[in-house]
Design a protein around this motif. Structure first.
Motif: not given
Length: 274
Positions: A17-22, A57-62, A85-91
């Motif tokens: 579900t994470n790719e769509l959410y992101n 999403i917010f991490t990258r903006v901050l 967490r896996d998606f966060w690590t990639k982005t």
């Protein structure tokens, strides 16, 4: 850790579900980030804890905001979902930022480490506000603050948005949602008032870009929609199409290109530690 996380959050934000959410969830207006930057009383570099960091999403903006870019010493993201967490690590590619498993009431952060706790689009999933607030107070330093931020569809700004929300919400089935106002109820309880000063709120209105695809996919990114059987999900898509074709109060940006305004409000709630 799963017992501290709502069942729908576990499945609705699980793997796949994470790719769509992101991709489809909106970012945050720059003004809200500027406002949050003025909150810490400590001098930079700041220690930030972001709980419920999701796909980043917010991490990258901050991390990239002009007023924050040189202000962060370390950002420790906390997220219960292994898929997110896996998606966060990639982005998120920044040496100052790390991510670990944890929840609102169990972060694994040392006592008094954080200048600021930020929770973006997530605190309505908290199952025990009392335990979470005690954890926040434990990891914040003496001048620390908690910042809660949400992007909220502005159902009062356009008829089509109100209809969209009403249609989607028929599938909520009691899942925690910001609009149920549990946040403000809990923040008047002794578990809050003994640890934090009265909360402050700020709100910004803005317009995101909308197309039929963006709006439709954004509805499908909601956790309680993502877990629906295929036939029910198809009916949601069909009904969204009808609402958008009717287009009550739709404000076009470029009708030929199919783009129009998607009205939003961003709400920031600040609680300072006593």
């Amino acid at each position: 850790m799963a017992e501290n996380v709502h069942t729908i959050a576990q499945t609705g934000f699980g793997s796949g579900t994470n790719e769509l959410y992101n991709r489809i969830r909106p970012s945050y207006p720059s003004e809200s980030l500027s406002y949050i930057r003025q909150l810490p009383k400590s001098t930079a570099p700041l220690n930030i804890v972001e709980i419920g960091a999701g796909t980043g999403i917010f991490t990258r903006v901050l991390l990239t905001h002009p007023e924050w870019a040189t202000s962060i010493g370390a950002l420790r993201a906390i997220e219960p979902s292994v898929g997110m967490r896996d998606f966060w690590t990639k982005t998120v590619n920044d040496d100052r930022a790390t991510i670990a498993e944890g929840t609102f009431d169990s972060t694994g952060v040392e006592d008094g480490w954080a200048d600021l706790i930020v929770i973006a689009q997530a605190f309505h999933w908290c199952l025990d506000h009392g335990k979470a607030l005690a954890e926040f107070a434990r990891i914040l330093n003496k001048d620390g603050a908690v910042v809660l931020i949400w992007n909220l569809e502005d159902r009062e700004a356009a008829g089509w948005v109100a209809q969209l929300c009403k249609r989607r919400e028929t599938h909520e089935n009691g899942t925690p949602q910001f609009r149920r106002n549990l946040l403000r109820q809990s923040f008047s309880m002794p578990g809050y008032t003994s640890l934090f000063h009265p909360m402050d709120e700020r709100e910004w209105s803005y317009y995101a870009l909308a197309t039929e695809q963006i709006v439709t996919e954004r509805q499908l990114s909601w956790s309680y929609i993502s877990v629906l059987p295929p036939d029910e999900k198809a009916k949601v898509v069909e009904d969204v199409k009808v609402i958008l074709e009717r287009g009550d109060d739709k404000v076009w940006i470029n009708k030929e290109e199919g783009t129009y305004q998607y009205p939003y409000k961003t709400l920031v709630v600040v609680s300072r530690k006593k």
